[in-house]
Write a protein that holds these residues in place. Structure first.
Motif, mmCIF file in Angstrom:
data_model
loop_
_atom_site.group_PDB
_atom_site.id
_atom_site.type_symbol
_atom_site.label_atom_id
_atom_site.label_comp_id
_atom_site.label_asym_id
_atom_site.label_seq_id
_atom_site.Cartn_x
_atom_site.Cartn_y
_atom_site.Cartn_z
ATOM 1 N N LEU A 174 -4.808 -3.769 -21.398
ATOM 2 C CA LEU A 174 -4.970 -2.740 -20.661
ATOM 3 C C LEU A 174 -4.113 -1.624 -20.658
ATOM 4 O O LEU A 174 -2.907 -2.026 -20.160
ATOM 5 N N THR A 175 -4.249 -0.784 -21.024
ATOM 6 C CA THR A 175 -3.433 0.465 -21.276
ATOM 7 C C THR A 175 -3.826 1.580 -20.170
ATOM 8 O O THR A 175 -5.156 1.570 -19.626
ATOM 9 N N LEU A 176 -2.663 2.711 -20.221
ATOM 10 C CA LEU A 176 -2.966 3.790 -19.239
ATOM 11 C C LEU A 176 -4.558 4.515 -19.903
ATOM 12 O O LEU A 176 -5.104 5.248 -19.077
ATOM 13 N N ASN A 177 -4.532 4.385 -21.218
ATOM 14 C CA ASN A 177 -5.852 5.344 -21.744
ATOM 15 C C ASN A 177 -7.064 4.358 -21.215
ATOM 16 O O ASN A 177 -8.148 5.272 -21.563
ATOM 17 N N ALA A 178 -7.078 3.128 -20.742
ATOM 18 C CA ALA A 178 -8.459 2.729 -20.129
ATOM 19 C C ALA A 178 -8.432 2.692 -19.010
ATOM 20 O O ALA A 178 -9.396 1.918 -18.264
ATOM 21 N N VAL A 179 -7.684 3.445 -18.197
ATOM 22 C CA VAL A 179 -7.655 3.417 -16.635
ATOM 23 C C VAL A 179 -7.579 4.778 -15.978
ATOM 24 O O VAL A 179 -6.915 5.516 -16.781
ATOM 25 N N LYS A 180 -8.406 5.029 -15.134
ATOM 26 C CA LYS A 180 -8.676 6.261 -14.496
ATOM 27 C C LYS A 180 -8.486 6.122 -13.145
ATOM 28 O O LYS A 180 -9.173 5.405 -12.564
ATOM 29 N N ILE A 181 -7.551 6.708 -12.405
ATOM 30 C CA ILE A 181 -7.094 6.599 -10.913
ATOM 31 C C ILE A 181 -7.639 7.743 -10.227
ATOM 32 O O ILE A 181 -7.001 8.992 -10.660
ATOM 33 N N ASP A 182 -8.249 7.778 -9.170
ATOM 34 C CA ASP A 182 -8.591 8.836 -8.372
ATOM 35 C C ASP A 182 -7.924 8.638 -7.263
ATOM 36 O O ASP A 182 -8.000 7.861 -6.131
ATOM 37 N N CYS A 183 -6.996 9.545 -6.709
ATOM 38 C CA CYS A 183 -6.419 9.634 -5.554
ATOM 39 C C CYS A 183 -6.991 10.355 -4.368
ATOM 40 O O CYS A 183 -6.590 10.679 -3.298
ATOM 41 N N SER A 184 -8.334 10.907 -4.791
ATOM 42 C CA SER A 184 -9.058 11.885 -3.815
ATOM 43 C C SER A 184 -9.132 10.778 -2.542
ATOM 44 O O SER A 184 -9.406 11.195 -1.211
ATOM 45 N N ASP A 185 -9.619 9.761 -2.667
ATOM 46 C CA ASP A 185 -9.980 8.812 -1.644
ATOM 47 C C ASP A 185 -8.744 8.360 -0.527
ATOM 48 O O ASP A 185 -8.801 8.271 0.392
ATOM 49 N N PHE A 186 -7.563 8.559 -1.381
ATOM 50 C CA PHE A 186 -6.415 7.836 -0.488
ATOM 51 C C PHE A 186 -6.190 9.192 0.465
ATOM 52 O O PHE A 186 -5.965 9.207 1.654
ATOM 53 N N PHE A 187 -6.387 10.331 -0.281
ATOM 54 C CA PHE A 187 -6.088 11.528 1.018
ATOM 55 C C PHE A 187 -7.150 11.625 2.042
ATOM 56 O O PHE A 187 -7.045 11.953 3.113
ATOM 57 N N LEU A 188 -8.595 11.289 1.831
ATOM 58 C CA LEU A 188 -9.459 11.321 2.562
ATOM 59 C C LEU A 188 -9.176 10.185 3.647
ATOM 60 O O LEU A 188 -9.414 10.403 4.821
ATOM 61 N N SER A 189 -8.518 8.983 2.962
ATOM 62 C CA SER A 189 -8.641 7.985 4.160
ATOM 63 C C SER A 189 -7.429 8.250 5.195
ATOM 64 O O SER A 189 -7.480 7.603 6.123
ATOM 65 N N GLU A 190 -6.571 9.256 4.783
ATOM 66 C CA GLU A 190 -5.279 9.400 5.551
ATOM 67 C C GLU A 190 -5.784 10.513 6.437
ATOM 68 O O GLU A 190 -4.706 10.958 7.442
ATOM 69 N N GLN A 191 -6.872 11.088 6.389
ATOM 70 C CA GLN A 191 -7.076 12.373 7.428
ATOM 71 C C GLN A 191 -7.512 11.621 8.756
ATOM 72 O O GLN A 191 -7.771 10.596 8.841
ATOM 73 N N GLN A 219 0.792 -1.189 -0.121
ATOM 74 C CA GLN A 219 -0.053 -0.155 0.117
ATOM 75 C C GLN A 219 0.882 1.444 0.148
ATOM 76 O O GLN A 219 0.526 2.112 -0.640
ATOM 77 N N ARG A 220 1.740 1.097 0.907
ATOM 78 C CA ARG A 220 2.967 2.404 0.783
ATOM 79 C C ARG A 220 3.440 2.650 -0.623
ATOM 80 O O ARG A 220 3.540 3.834 -1.019
ATOM 81 N N PHE A 221 3.938 1.599 -1.188
ATOM 82 C CA PHE A 221 4.699 1.822 -2.269
ATOM 83 C C PHE A 221 3.535 2.228 -3.163
ATOM 84 O O PHE A 221 4.125 3.255 -4.213
ATOM 85 N N TRP A 222 2.426 1.812 -3.318
ATOM 86 C CA TRP A 222 1.340 2.195 -4.436
ATOM 87 C C TRP A 222 0.972 3.704 -4.098
ATOM 88 O O TRP A 222 0.778 4.552 -5.071
ATOM 89 N N VAL A 223 0.876 4.146 -2.875
ATOM 90 C CA VAL A 223 0.798 5.644 -2.614
ATOM 91 C C VAL A 223 2.041 6.422 -3.065
ATOM 92 O O VAL A 223 1.593 7.354 -3.896
ATOM 93 N N TYR A 224 3.266 5.830 -2.953
ATOM 94 C CA TYR A 224 4.396 6.922 -3.217
ATOM 95 C C TYR A 224 4.231 6.887 -4.990
ATOM 96 O O TYR A 224 4.348 7.871 -5.577
ATOM 97 N N PHE A 225 3.858 5.603 -5.490
ATOM 98 C CA PHE A 225 3.789 5.565 -6.874
ATOM 99 C C PHE A 225 2.786 6.491 -7.697
ATOM 100 O O PHE A 225 3.194 7.187 -8.679
#
Length: 816
Positions: free
Chosen positions: A799-816, A626-632
């Protein structure tokens, strides 16, 4: 009775005496035809022997006696003929008689007649005003080898009276001179002298010489008292027995020639003071004196007396030179001044610096034995050196190293023989009148320790170097000063009077780097070089057999690199050479060149295996993933492709059929007792030809995330054990904080392509992996507890980057 006894005693004594007389009789008589025992050398004669008894007589000569071949004159007489006699001889004769009689003998001396005496001269030594002594000498001629006698005959003439000749015995010296002396009174005016020489062969008389005593009169030798001297003048007392009209005083310093004093020599009394001027300060002078009447002869020189003149301050500056000791310092050298320059005993030297900015600065007092001093130098500085004696300092000698270099190359030649070195150069006709030359020389590499130099004028074109040691290598330079600020320099090297091959070899050291070796060596000690080293030779031996050699010209570097050596055991040594040949080898050193090795697969495996194992362990830790994915994700660009608008999603909408994903959302009110797995129903439709197969309808519902106690380990997994779509807001499985429920607008992040058949098996694997992760997390307490990946992702399509959308907002909400 008494009378008879006395008579018998007398008779006995007479008998004994008669017997003795009888025994003392000669057996023969000996004589010569020369009729006397002295003959001239080179003469001839006969020697006869007549025997007094009938016997066979024999004649002998010399010592020890040697038998001579004789001739019988008659029955009782024999003789020997002596021809051209050259030395004294002894002859004897002997025969056997009864009773036994003594032999007879004859000594004959051979010599010359005396020669006529010659070279006679007389001197009248005046003792005082009343009397004197005439002393005459003459030459007796050659040695006569006989006893000679010389007699001086003297006839004196007074004013009105002539005396009879008087005889004075002469004495002979070993040099062939004879002499005699006799007193005369002051009334005698003339004398007549002659000499008679005689020996056993005859006599000879010299000619008669007449003297006027005034012409041969000589005063007595003067007596000098101890002088009293200043720096330029000495005064001494002179005492004489008679008054003379002339007095001469001479002086000299050390071993120089005698110089007569020009002062007045008129004598006014028997004891008087005389002065000698024009002397040099602090110099040891020797003095002597003699006197003379108005006519006649000079007296003998008096005994020498000595005295030092006093000191004066040195009048001339020192002869100074310099050598660069470092970038900002120089060493100043000076020569010891001679006595005439020093004008006294040097007690110390003073060193100072003149600067245009700071003015004069006194540096140090240096001892009288010092000959150099190191000075920190500046651009506008000038070093001054003074020599000091008890009377004061000398004028300052100035030196500066900041000169303008004139680009004029001197034509310098070196001429060497077995004893001396001559440096010559071509004079420049354009050089100004005050141009000067300085020639410096020193043993190679020892400039600061043994620098020597000589200053020369404009008209000089050569210099003879002194103090050159045999088997020593010298270098130096010729400096030409055109004025106070411009100078040119031409160096010379490799100068040696005598040369031999070096007596030792250099000490080598090696440094191996790969297949290269760097060889360095030290210089041979000066006493073993044998002159100037011209080259070094490195000998390289491979495995004790094959040899290679490298020639390196002599330089100050003394280093050489040998490249591209093959793996083997090597030995090397170094020799030095002069013009006379190669010297002895130095100490041998050994080294080894290893084979170039790459890391073997075993070593690579031994290094990679622990790293891979560590990565695998970290991979199975949900907190690390999880930590690696957050930094990535945070390192990714802010603009992330939207999966809903991707080309892949649009193509998959054309497919018939549908894919239903039923996802149970977690809720914050759900407890850790939940053990029902979250199932995802996947329905795949057959793919048409030419179309991309993908789900057409995706729906999900998210439940609030369950809050778990840290000490409680969940019995079941909250999420389905399959490839799935998961939001980051659902990753926390061990948080103490209640997270915000996200029940709407949940984004499906990952799409599973697995079927349902593997769900049970994957569920079991998930449970094992979570147990391992929790154990690893306890061991690594500093890792965060968020899971990043649970299972690897597999997709049926690309599966390419054109086919994926990642939303980081949940991550920041979870860290609050």
């Amino acid at each position: 009775m008494a009378t008879m006894s006395r008579t018998w005693t007398i008779v006995t004594a007479l008998a004994v005496l008669a017997l003795q007389l009888c025994n003392g009789r000669k057996s023969c008589n000996i004589w010569s035809s020369a009729e006397r025992p002295v003959v001239q050398r080179g003469s001839s004669f006969e020697v006869y022997c007549t025997f007094n008894c009938k016997c066979q007589g024999t004649m002998y000569s010399d010592h020890p006696p040697k038998p001579q071949s004789h001739t019988e004159l008659n029955s009782t007489t024999i003789y020997v003929r002596v021809a051209n006699i050259t030395k004294n001889r002894t002859y004897s004769c002997q025969c056997r008689c009864s009773p036994e009689l003594d032999p007879c003998g004859l000594d004959i001396s051979a010599g010359y007649l005396p020669e006529r005496p010659k070279n006679m001269s007389c001197i009248y030594n005046v003792k005082d005003n009343e009397r004197g002594v005439v002393f005459c000498t003459w030459n007796t001629g050659r040695d006569t080898f006989l006893r000679n006698e010389s007699v001086l005959w003297v006839k004196t003439v007074s004013k009105n009276h002539t005396d009879e000749p008087l005889r004075h015995k002469g004495s002979t010296k070993g040099t062939g001179l004879s002499s005699a002396s006799f007193p005369v009174s002051s009334s005698v005016r003339l004398i007549s002298v002659w000499v008679e020489a005689k020996n056993q062969l005859g006599s000879a008389v010299s000619i008669t010489i007449n003297y006027t005593l005034g012409d041969i009169a000589m005063p007595s030798t003067p007596v000098l008292g101890q002088p009293g001297c200043s720096s330029r003048k000495c005064i001494m007392e002179v005492e004489q027995s008679v008054r003379t009209q002339q007095l001469e005083i001479q002086y000299r310093a050390a071993a120089s020639t005698w110089t007569s004093s020009p002062d007045s020599v008129v004598q006014t009394s028997l004891v008087q003071n005389r002065s000698v001027s024009s002397l040099e300060p602090y110099t040891l002078y020797h003095f002597r004196a003699r006197s003379k009447f108005s006519s006649g002869l000079w007296s003998q020189w008096s005994a020498n007396i000595s005295s030092w003149t006093q000191e004066e301050a040195p009048a001339t500056e020192l002869d100074v030179w310099y050598a660069a000791a470092a970038s900002d310092s120089i060493r100043v050298y000076w020569k010891e001044p001679n006595i005439s320059t020093a004008r006294g005993r040097i007690v110390q030297y003073k060193v100072g610096v003149d600067s245009q900015k700071s003015g004069s600065v006194f540096l140090a007092n240096v001892g009288a034995d010092a000959r150099s001093y190191s000075v920190q130098f500046c651009a506008d500085c000038e070093v001054k050196v003074w020599a000091c004696n008890s009377k004061g300092p000398s004028p300052p000698a100035r030196i500066t190293s900041r000169h303008t270099k004139v680009k004029i190359q001197q034509d310098v030649h070196v001429n060497v023989d077995n004893r001396s070195v001559t440096i010559s150069w071509r004079k420049h006709d354009t050089a100004p009148p005050h141009a000067a030359y300085v020639v410096e020389w020193y043993p190679e590499g020892n400039k600061l320790e043994e620098l020597r130099w000589v200053r020369l004028g404009r008209n000089d074109s050569h210099a003879v170097l002194t103090g050159i040691k045999p088997f020593e290598c010298y270098e130096g330079a010729v400096h030409v000063f055109y004025n106070e600020s411009s100078v040119s320099r031409t160096g010379f090297t490799g100068v040696a009077t005598l040369t031999s091959a070096p007596a030792a070899g250099p000490s080598a050291q090696e440094t191996v780097e790969g297949n290269h070796v760097t060889v360095t060596w030290t210089e041979i000690p000066r006493g073993q070089r044998g002159g100037c080293v011209t080259k070094y030779t490195i000998y390289l031996e491979v495995d004790g057999k094959q040899q290679r050699h490298f020639f390196i010209a002599a330089s100050e570097e003394r280093m050489h690199i040998i490249k591209d050596l093959s793996p083997a055991v090597y030995s090397l040594w170094i020799t030095a050479s002069t013009v006379e040949g190669e010297g002895r080898p130095g100490q041998k050193v050994n080294f080894f060149i290893q084979q170039k090795t790459q890391l073997s697969p075993l070593i690579l495996c031994a290094v990679i295996a622990p790293v891979a194992l560590l990565l695998m362990c970290l991979y199975h830790s949900s907190a690390v993933k999880q930590r690696f994915w957050v930094y990535f994700q945070c390192l990714m660009l802010d603009v992330v492709p939207d999966p809903a608008n991707s080309k892949w999603a649009k193509e998959c909408l054309q497919e018939k059929g549908k894919m239903n994903l039923h996802l149970q959302l977690s809720n914050s009110s759900v407890t850790e007792e939940e053990d029902e797995p979250i199932l995802v129903n996947v329905e795949e439709l057959p793919k048409k030809s030419g179309d991309v197969c993908a789900p057409t309808d995706v729906s999900s519902r998210l439940l609030p995330q369950t809050s778990l106690r840290p000490e409680t380990e969940p019995a079941t997994v909250l999420y389905p054990l399959t490839n799935y779509i998961k939001s980051f807001s659902h990753d926390s499985d061990s948080s103490d904080h209640t997270q915000t429920s996200l029940d709407t607008n949940t984004t499906v992040d990952y799409i599973s392509s697995h079927g349902l058949g593997n769900m049970e098996e994957e569920e079991e694997e998930e449970e094992e992996e979570e147990e391992e992760e929790e154990e690893f997390a306890e061991m690594l307490g500093f890792f965060p507890s968020h899971n990043i990946f649970i299972e690897p992702m597999e997709f049926g399509g690309k599966l390419t980057l054109n086919a994926v959308k990642i939303d980081c907002s949940d991550f920041f909400l979870s860290e609050q």
